[in-house]
Design an enzyme around this catalytic site. Sequence first.
Site, PDB file in Angstrom:
ATOM      1  CB  CYS A   1      -2.415  -2.003  -7.196  1.00 15.63           C
ATOM      2  SG  CYS A   1      -2.836  -0.292  -7.007  1.00 15.63           S
TER       3      CYS A   1
ATOM      4  CB  SER B   1      -0.283   6.717  -5.656  1.00 18.59           C
ATOM      5  OG  SER B   1      -1.120   6.979  -4.557  1.00 18.59           O
ATOM      6  CB  CYS B   2      -1.667   2.131  -7.338  1.00 16.35           C
ATOM      7  SG  CYS B   2      -2.549   0.593  -7.499  1.00 16.35           S
TER       8      CYS B   2
END
Length: 197
Positions: A155, A16-17
């Site tokens: 993000c 994930s970001c």
Amino acid sequence: MENVKEDRTLDLSGLSCPLPVVMTSETMRKMEEGQVLKVISTDPGFERDIWSWAKQSGNILLKVEKEDGKTIAYIKKASEAHEPSLWYWIKFHSLGVKLHIRQFCIQINPFVKKPTHFITFSAISEGTRAEKELKKLGEKDAVLIPIPDEIDPRCGVVLAVHGEKKAREIYEKLKDMDIAVEAIYEKKGKEYERVYP
């Protein structure tokens, strides 16, 4: 541009970001001009993040596809490309950790008014700039935290504020300083509703 022949494939499924963009940037930094990188990601915000990263770095995003819940991007290394260094990404990641800790502290502190309104920005850098400018002015009613996924899965950051009147006041103040504010969202239960502009 139907078929693109990649020189290298980077499968970032499950990450994930900001890791998909960080690892893409590091891989592209080591590639030769004209080479093509195929990146596979399951992160929901990856498509928007990779568009933004390509624009900032100077690399060429040839195409983006969606397949079985995955985003597949083909990126060509440009001669004028300038990927951020690993040190930049370490600082970026540490900012994320700091903001998540700050958010957790707000949630568990019974003596702090919980934020009800959230000011969004066009970029993380605009949010951090806004926080610095507000500190110079002595403004203590806004806290920079990670953007809730319900507003945007990418993000990002928001200024968390208690009360719509205060949120609008801060929004207008930042706008007057040429900081790229986007909108104000109000938390209603588990949902977030855009309330301004």
